[in-house]
Structures are given as C-alpha cells and as structure tokens.
Design a protein around this motif. Structure first.
Motif, PDB file in Angstrom:
ATOM      1  N   GLU A 237       0.801  -1.115   0.005  1.00 57.04           N
ATOM      2  CA  GLU A 237      -0.343   0.179   0.160  1.00 57.04           C
ATOM      3  C   GLU A 237       0.691   1.164  -0.287  1.00 57.04           C
ATOM      4  N   PRO A 238       0.760   2.105  -0.854  1.00 57.10           N
ATOM      5  CA  PRO A 238       1.525   3.974  -0.532  1.00 57.10           C
ATOM      6  C   PRO A 238       1.197   4.204   0.575  1.00 57.10           C
ATOM      7  N   VAL A 239       2.423   4.473   0.805  1.00 58.92           N
ATOM      8  CA  VAL A 239       2.983   5.313   2.465  1.00 58.92           C
ATOM      9  C   VAL A 239       2.944   6.567   2.441  1.00 58.92           C
ATOM     10  N   LYS A 240       1.931   6.944   3.114  1.00 54.97           N
ATOM     11  CA  LYS A 240       1.447   8.549   3.103  1.00 54.97           C
ATOM     12  C   LYS A 240       2.373   9.262   3.663  1.00 54.97           C
ATOM     13  N   ALA A 241       3.031  10.147   2.725  1.00 55.28           N
ATOM     14  CA  ALA A 241       4.671  11.179   3.299  1.00 55.28           C
ATOM     15  C   ALA A 241       4.238  10.870   4.967  1.00 55.28           C
ATOM     16  N   ALA A 242       5.431  11.518   5.403  1.00 57.70           N
ATOM     17  CA  ALA A 242       4.973  11.585   7.359  1.00 57.70           C
ATOM     18  C   ALA A 242       4.553  13.475   6.932  1.00 57.70           C
ATOM     19  N   SER A 243       3.801  13.665   8.295  1.00 64.35           N
ATOM     20  CA  SER A 243       3.079  15.018   8.389  1.00 64.35           C
ATOM     21  C   SER A 243       4.356  16.076   8.535  1.00 64.35           C
ATOM     22  N   ASN A 244       5.138  17.521   7.850  1.00 68.19           N
ATOM     23  CA  ASN A 244       5.693  18.430   8.677  1.00 68.19           C
ATOM     24  C   ASN A 244       5.481  18.965   9.530  1.00 68.19           C
ATOM     25  N   VAL A 245       4.688  18.760  10.292  1.00 68.76           N
ATOM     26  CA  VAL A 245       3.275  19.812  11.137  1.00 68.76           C
ATOM     27  C   VAL A 245       4.196  18.866  12.675  1.00 68.76           C
ATOM     28  N   PRO A 246       4.818  19.865  13.672  1.00 65.84           N
ATOM     29  CA  PRO A 246       5.039  19.707  14.660  1.00 65.84           C
ATOM     30  C   PRO A 246       3.801  18.846  15.062  1.00 65.84           C
ATOM     31  N   ALA A 247       4.312  17.641  16.411  1.00 67.36           N
ATOM     32  CA  ALA A 247       2.942  16.973  17.001  1.00 67.36           C
ATOM     33  C   ALA A 247       2.627  17.871  18.126  1.00 67.36           C
ATOM     34  N   ALA A 248       3.204  19.012  18.393  1.00 66.12           N
ATOM     35  CA  ALA A 248       1.783  19.853  19.525  1.00 66.12           C
ATOM     36  C   ALA A 248       1.447  20.947  18.435  1.00 66.12           C
ATOM     37  N   ASP A 249       1.025  20.836  17.241  1.00 69.61           N
ATOM     38  CA  ASP A 249       0.594  21.799  16.781  1.00 69.61           C
ATOM     39  C   ASP A 249      -0.347  21.186  15.304  1.00 69.61           C
ATOM     40  N   GLN A 250      -0.268  19.688  15.826  1.00 77.52           N
ATOM     41  CA  GLN A 250      -1.341  18.892  14.425  1.00 77.52           C
ATOM     42  C   GLN A 250      -2.324  19.293  14.844  1.00 77.52           C
ATOM     43  N   PRO A 251      -3.435  19.378  16.344  1.00 80.46           N
ATOM     44  CA  PRO A 251      -4.300  19.781  16.548  1.00 80.46           C
ATOM     45  C   PRO A 251      -5.087  20.909  15.987  1.00 80.46           C
ATOM     46  N   VAL A 252      -3.979  21.748  15.811  1.00 78.72           N
ATOM     47  CA  VAL A 252      -4.321  23.025  15.361  1.00 78.72           C
ATOM     48  C   VAL A 252      -4.235  23.048  13.978  1.00 78.72           C
ATOM     49  N   ALA A 253      -3.385  22.628  13.403  1.00 72.31           N
ATOM     50  CA  ALA A 253      -3.773  22.904  12.063  1.00 72.31           C
ATOM     51  C   ALA A 253      -4.591  21.865  11.584  1.00 72.31           C
ATOM     52  N   ASP A 254      -5.116  21.013  12.141  1.00 79.19           N
ATOM     53  CA  ASP A 254      -6.095  19.570  11.773  1.00 79.19           C
ATOM     54  C   ASP A 254      -7.356  20.734  12.148  1.00 79.19           C
ATOM     55  N   LYS A 255      -7.384  21.716  12.917  1.00 79.43           N
ATOM     56  CA  LYS A 255      -8.431  22.579  13.004  1.00 79.43           C
ATOM     57  C   LYS A 255      -8.625  23.765  11.668  1.00 79.43           C
ATOM     58  N   LEU A 256      -7.362  24.164  11.304  1.00 83.98           N
ATOM     59  CA  LEU A 256      -6.939  24.705  10.232  1.00 83.98           C
ATOM     60  C   LEU A 256      -7.703  24.694   8.968  1.00 83.98           C
ATOM     61  N   ARG A 257      -7.626  22.842   8.714  1.00 81.60           N
ATOM     62  CA  ARG A 257      -7.742  22.311   7.965  1.00 81.60           C
ATOM     63  C   ARG A 257      -9.120  22.469   7.814  1.00 81.60           C
ATOM     64  N   ASP A 258      -9.978  22.254   8.885  1.00 82.39           N
ATOM     65  CA  ASP A 258     -11.123  21.842   8.937  1.00 82.39           C
ATOM     66  C   ASP A 258     -12.486  23.765   8.405  1.00 82.39           C
ATOM     67  N   ILE A 259     -11.059  24.434   8.983  1.00 81.72           N
ATOM     68  CA  ILE A 259     -11.927  26.088   8.568  1.00 81.72           C
ATOM     69  C   ILE A 259     -11.736  26.741   7.880  1.00 81.72           C
ATOM     70  N   ILE A 260     -10.426  26.376   6.505  1.00 74.87           N
ATOM     71  CA  ILE A 260      -9.807  26.718   6.063  1.00 74.87           C
ATOM     72  C   ILE A 260     -10.819  26.041   4.531  1.00 74.87           C
ATOM     73  N   GLY A 261     -11.220  24.613   4.549  1.00 72.35           N
ATOM     74  CA  GLY A 261     -12.205  23.993   3.515  1.00 72.35           C
ATOM     75  C   GLY A 261     -13.245  24.298   3.582  1.00 72.35           C
ATOM     76  N   ALA A 262     -13.662  24.766   4.471  1.00 76.07           N
ATOM     77  CA  ALA A 262     -15.102  24.852   4.737  1.00 76.07           C
ATOM     78  C   ALA A 262     -15.530  25.878   4.025  1.00 76.07           C
ATOM     79  N   LYS A 263     -14.145  26.755   3.349  1.00 78.61           N
ATOM     80  CA  LYS A 263     -14.823  28.487   2.934  1.00 78.61           C
ATOM     81  C   LYS A 263     -15.193  29.212   2.900  1.00 78.61           C
ATOM     82  N   THR A 264     -15.748  29.383   3.934  1.00 73.49           N
ATOM     83  CA  THR A 264     -16.678  30.133   4.571  1.00 73.49           C
ATOM     84  C   THR A 264     -15.958  31.792   4.194  1.00 73.49           C
ATOM     85  N   SER A 265     -16.894  32.646   4.885  1.00 74.02           N
ATOM     86  CA  SER A 265     -15.859  33.931   4.971  1.00 74.02           C
ATOM     87  C   SER A 265     -16.343  34.713   6.113  1.00 74.02           C
ATOM     88  N   ARG A 266     -15.893  34.124   7.084  1.00 78.14           N
ATOM     89  CA  ARG A 266     -16.324  33.578   8.478  1.00 78.14           C
ATOM     90  C   ARG A 266     -14.727  35.617   8.595  1.00 78.14           C
TER      91      ARG A 266
END
Length: 723
Positions: free
Chosen positions: A140-169
């Motif tokens: 199975e293709p191996v997913k590239a390891a994230s460059n985001v530090p582990a401490a910042d990964q939860p924030v990165a996940d939230k940013l991904r959700d907010i930006i991906g929603a394409k809202t104008s908030r």
C-alpha cells in the motif's frame, strides 16, 4: 541377467534425471548472475521486449528421484565450501546490486526453464511460487509523514477544517481566501503565528505593527489583535491564527491604497490603482527577519509622507522641542517700497520668536519685521483660514499660541491618506526618476529628479466648484509651441454663446473663430499668437478631464497669494524656463535654453515630442513640511479636507474602500441656433457632420474610453467635466 539389465536401465534413467536437474540449476544460476550484472537500463530494455510465455512445468524435485544411498552427486550451483580467508587471495568483487522497482518485477517475464524429456513426460501442474520480491503483493502507498510538529497538529487539523469549509467568516475577499488556501495548504496547515501554543517572533512583530497603526495615520481599531493568551484549545488557536492574518491583510491593503477609495471624495480625482497581492503579503511578512518592518513597508515610501508622520507624532505630544509662545504687543506691519514712499520695516523683540514659530531659519536672531516675515505670516494666516494680511495683530497672536491641534491632526491625517493614493514611484526611472508635482493649495509646481528639486514656479489653478483642477497622475508626452486655443465646451455653451446673444460681434473682437458643423454643433478657437489665451506654450498630458498646463498673457495673477482663478487648467508663470528644463531632461543632448524656446515663437504650431514621457502628479497638499522642516498648512480651497474628515469620522468600515461610480466626461456638443450677425467660419465639412470632438482637437486621436461603472452601482447623471 534380465534383472541386471532392468537395474541398469533404471540407473540410466536416474542419471538422465540428475543431468537434467544439473542443467536446470546451472542455467538458473547463470541467469541470476547475468541479471545481477545487468544495469537498470538493460532491465528496462528487456522488460520492453516481448518473450514467449514460459512453460508451466516445474523442475524435478527430490521426490522424483530415488537415488542410491551410496551415490553422491556434487551440485555445482551450490556455493563452494567456505574456507578461511587467505591473505594472498583477493576476493572477486561482488556484483553491483541493482534496485528493482516493483513495476519492473511485475512486467519482466521470468526466464524460460530448459525442457527435458522427463519434464515433457510429467503432467502440467500449477506454477511454483515466484521469488519473494516478485511474489509479495504490491505494498500500500505509504502516506508522507507530516511536517507539522506533534504539538501543532491539533491546530493544523482545525485550520484544515476551517479553511476547507470555504466560509467567509474571516475573509470576505475572494483573492484573500485563495491566498489563505494556497499558503496554509503548502505547509500542511501548520500555524505560522504560534508554535506549541506560544507566539512566534513573526507574530510578535505583526502584532506590534498593528497596535502602532495610529502612528501611520490609521485606526488601530480597524485591525483587531486576537487574544492568544486566552486561546487554550486548538479551536481557539486556529481562530486566533486566522483573525491575525485577516488583520494583517487589512493593514497592508489600507496602508498601501488608503482607508477610503479616492472616488469616495470626488469625481474629479483619478489616480492609478496599486492594490496589494495577499500572496505576496503572506510570503513577505512570514519570511522576513523583521515582520513589523515588512508590514510597515506597505506605507508610502515618499519623503513628504514620512515627514508628515513625524509631525503627527509631535502634534500628539510625542515630539521634542520647546513650545514657542508669542507675547502680546503692538501690531506689526511691513510696508513695501512704492513710488510715493520708501520701504517701512519695524523692529520688535518678538520677531526672533516669530521667525522660529514660522520656520524662518535665515537671520534667526533678526528683530526686523521684514518682507520675509510678513510673507510667512500671510501663509500662516491663509492656512489658518484667516484673512492673509501679513500683519501680526492680536487675533493672529492668539492663533499662533493656541493652534487648533485637533483640527491640525485631522488635516495631517487626511493628507497622509491622500499620499496613499499616489503611485509608489512618482517618476520615470529612465529619466533619473524625473517627475512634475503640482500642489493645488500651495499654487506651486516643482520639477524633481533623483530625489532633488530641479526647478519650481508659481501656478494659477482652477476656481472652486465645477472648475476645480482635478487630482490625477498622467504622463506629459509633448509640448506645443504657439498653440491654438480650442475653447472648452463648458466655456462655449456657458459663457460665449450667451454673450453672443447680447453682442453678435464679441467673438470677432476677441480674435476668436466660430465654426458651426452641419449638425448644428459649434466649435470656437483662437489661432496662435501673442494674445492667445494659452500664451506661447502648452504642456500636454492627455487626460479625460481635458486639462493641461500652459502659458498666459495675463501675468498679474501670479503676484497674489491665493491663485485659484482658472477654468481648471494650470497656468505656469515661467513657461519658457519650464519647457527648457523638461526638454533637457528628456533630450539632454539637444541643450535647450529658454532663449532657444522663445526663438520658436510665431504663428504656426510646433510640437516637441518627448522620447520618454514625464510623469505629472497633480496633488492636494494642505499640510506639508517645507525645506526648513516647518509644518505648513494651506487653505482647503476645494473642501477636500472637510469631505474626507467627515467620511473618516463617520466610518462605514470597509465600504470606504469600494469604488464609487461617477459620471464620465462628455465630449458631445448640442446643436445651437446662432443669432443673426454672428460671423461663422466655413469648416469645409472636412470633419464630417459634427466635426472632431474637443479631446480630438486638443490632444489628437480618439477620446479616451471611460472605465465601466462598478458592478452593482448605478452611474450618476452625466455632467460635463470640461475646462
């Protein structure tokens, strides 16, 4: 005997089977060595060559051979017995290992096994398992390891959700949303303003700049800074991240282009747009060594803007230097010499303080109230909206000692705002950054090159109201010596045609020529000559407002302090000098002098075209710092300050940045019935039924195409902007 023969035949079959096995193993070993020695390129070539399918016949196994327990057969394919290494024996180099891609293994057919009689006699069976490298299922293709530090990964996940929603908030501008998606997507949505929940150096720099926005003449409330200290969850940190980015965008955009669009102020303003690119803002600020300085760089770079910024700090009580108070005393008046009396100069111990207060560095300790002091006093009185008498009286002393600081601050702020509308580069790089800058409230024109003033003169500008001189940036393309005056339609229809109703011969007596086209429209012009209303020279920078700079036969107005008397065009006091300065900048090898320019005066138009156009900037500076470092104020002759102060104080937020649609200039001329007795020149019908419009007569070519009105706004009723 028969038993011996039978045993002999069985033994022969065993030998044949052993021989076949030996050949098969040897061939496989040799092929393996060949493959090991093959290069990756050779493998790729072999993979591309079709091969016949190998027979699905397995090689003999041990169960097929019943050997005599006393018989021994040496397998040459096996590795020789290991011996202790000897110093005099050099081991053969190992074959170069070749990495084989999974695709190569899958597409390269296996070598065909040699066939034997025994193999032919055996029934076909399923193929044996391939070597391990070929038989293993595709991983199975191996997913590239994230460059985001582990401490910042939860924030990165939230940013991904907010930006991906394409809202104008957070971002209500399409280009800013696109920039955010690109920027954060490229960094796996890792936050840029925090690391492990703590502010980064870049974030601290941006926050410091936003909190100090007032020093740039901006409102810090327009760029809110989120509270990172109280953001303890990934949701809160992600929200704060995007809020700070949004405030940074707002600051950069308004620092560069202004809090309000110039069209919010008047239809008589036209400057080139220079919007910021949010992609560039993100890249520049987040990678800068000093994020605060990077964000500050979006403010105007002009020297006069920076000087106003310093004076703003002084007005707010942040500057240094003692406050100068003028004592009460008798009125001081300077009387110039005339035919009837000599010059009258009074002395007073307060004059040195006056000189310091008015910014007169020359003869600082002189106690004489001379022409220089009286002139500076008139300028102060004009800027304070007092009658410019040049006399130091009680009212003037009070104005000097108790300046309306709040009002002065407001005036400085709107002047800083207007600097944001101007191009970042005022000049032409090919000409040593040469440009012309005209200040309407100061009634002066300057030619600048390489950051230094080359030449200056007095000018007469348009009267307040419908004849106000427009604010614009254009390029001067040529000079016309001995110009024809094509009378603007506004003057034709509002002044000359009504005058004809009273006196049908008035135009003839003025030396004007009237033409009437077949459609009834009228054109009035004045041929070149000494009495021409444009004088001897016209300076052409084609623009939709139909204004230009020119000479004038009426020189007396240049002696006045307030010089707003024209129909919108700008009259130049010393046009021959002005022309020679511009010609020497654009054509330095021609060695033009004022005398050479004057030698061209006559009755035929002469166009002197510039190889490189010279930028012309018409500005409205009611507050500026003079060469002596003194903050000067000028009368708000067109009411631009009052309009802008009112708009900014009744802040409508980002709506101020929207473009307001104004009516475009009209070059049409209505049909007119002329009174009897009016002399009409025959135009020969050479210009068609209506003749060329005013723009074509003035600058040549077709009229400029007006920009379309912004979507969603209804254009106002058209009015004529002719001068």
């Amino acid at each position: 005997m028969r038993d011996c023969l039978n045993h002999r035949a069985g033994f022969d079959r065993v030998l044949m089977t052993v021989a076949a096995t030996f050949l098969t193993v040897s061939a496989s070993s040799a092929l393996a060595q060949d493959q090991a020695r093959s290069s990756a390129a050779e493998l790729a070539i072999e993979a591309a060559i079709p091969r016949p399918e190998p027979a699905n016949v397995p090689p003999p196994t041990a169960s097929d051979i019943k050997l005599d327990t006393t018989a021994t057969v040496q397998d040459s394919a096996k590795e020789p017995a290991k011996e202790p290494a000897r110093a005099d024996v050099v081991p053969a180099p190992a074959p170069e290992k070749v990495e084989t891609k999974p695709s190569d293994v899958a597409t390269t057919p296996a070598p065909e096994a040699p066939k034997s009689d025994t193999a032919k006699s055996e029934p076909a069976t399923a193929a044996p398992a391939a070597p391990a490298t070929a038989a293993a299922p595709a991983a199975e293709p191996v997913k590239a390891a994230s460059n985001v530090p582990a401490a910042d990964q939860p924030v990165a996940d939230k940013l991904r959700d907010i930006i991906g929603a394409k809202t104008s908030r957070h971002f209500d501008r399409k280009n800013e949303r696109a920039a955010i998606e690109k920027f954060y997507g490229a960094r796996d949505f890792a936050p840029v303003w925090t690391q492990g929940g703590s502010l980064t150096t870049a974030a601290k720099g941006v926050i410091a700049r936003l909190k100090d926005a007032a020093s740039d003449g901006l409102n810090p409330a327009d760029y809110p800074v989120p509270d990172f200290a109280s953001a303890s969850t990934p949701d809160a940190l992600a929200d704060a991240e995007l809020k700070l980015t949004a405030s940074m965008f707002d600051y950069a955009r308004q620092a560069q282009s202004g809090r309000m669009h110039w069209s919010q102020v008047s239809g008589d303003i036209l400057y080139p747009e220079h919007p910021v690119d949010p992609n560039e803002v993100l890249a520049k600020v987040t990678t800068a060594t000093d994020a605060s300085a990077a964000l500050d760089s979006y403010n105007p770079p002009h020297k006069l803007y920076k000087e106003l910024k310093a004076k703003l700090a002084e007005l707010r009580g942040q500057g240094s230097g003692p406050v100068i108070e003028i004592a009460d005393g008798p009125a001081l008046k300077y009387t110039p010499a005339s035919k009837k009396q000599a010059e009258i100069v009074v002395e007073d111990p307060r004059v040195p303080q006056l000189r310091a207060k008015l910014g007169l560095a020359e003869n600082a300790s002189d106690t004489r109230y001379d022409a220089a002091v009286a002139g500076a006093m008139r300028k102060f009185q004009s800027g304070a909206e007092m009658k410019a008498t040049g006399i130091l009286d009680d009212k003037t002393v009070k104005a000097l000692n108790t300046p309306k600081r709040d009002k002065q601050i407001d005036v400085v702020l709107v002047n800083m705002e207007r600097w944001r509308w101007l191009p970042r580069d005022l000049g032409a790089p090919a000409l040593g950054d040469a440009y012309v800058i005209l200040n309407i409230p100061d009634y002066t024109l300057k030619v600048m090159q390489r950051g230094q003033q080359v030449w200056t003169t007095r000018v007469v500008t348009g009267k307040p109201g419908t004849h106000a001189t427009p604010l614009l940036t254009e390029t001067m393309k040529y000079i016309t010596v001995n110009p024809t005056w094509n009378v603007p339609p506004s003057i034709v229809y509002n002044e000359y045609l009504p005058a004809l109703q009273q006196d049908p011969t008035v135009l003839q007596r003025m030396g004007l020529k009237l033409e009437q086209n077949r459609d009834g429209s009228v054109h009035i012009s004045q041929p070149p000559g000494e009495a021409n209303a444009l004088g001897r020279i016209r300076f052409n920078f084609p623009n939709k407002f139909l204004v230009y700079q020119h000479d004038t036969p009426d020189k007396n107005l240049f002696a006045r302090e307030d010089r707003a008397f024209s129909h919108g065009c700008m009259r130049v006091q010393n046009p021959d000098q002005y022309a020679s300065v511009l010609l020497n900048i654009t054509m330095p090898n021609e060695k033009y002098t004022p005398e050479r320019v004057r030698s061209m005066y006559g009755k035929s138009e002469i166009d002197l075209k510039f190889p490189t156009p010279v930028p012309v900037n018409i500005t409205y500076q009611t507050a500026f710092v003079d060469d002596a470092g003194k903050l000067q104020f000028r009368k708000d002759v067109y009411g631009r300050d009052a309009t802008m102060i009112n708009v900014l104080k009744n802040n409508r937020g980002k709506d101020l940045e929207a473009v307001v649609a104004h009516s475009q200039p009209s070059y049409s001329r209505p049909a007119t019935t002329l009174p009897s007795g009016v002399a009409v020149a025959n135009n020969g019908g050479g210009f068609g039924s209506s003749g060329p419009n005013f723009f074509e007569r003035l600058f040549g070519g077709g009229a400029p195409t007006p920009p379309p009105a912004p979507v969603g706004r209804r254009p106002q009723q058209q009015r004529v902007f002719t001068r």
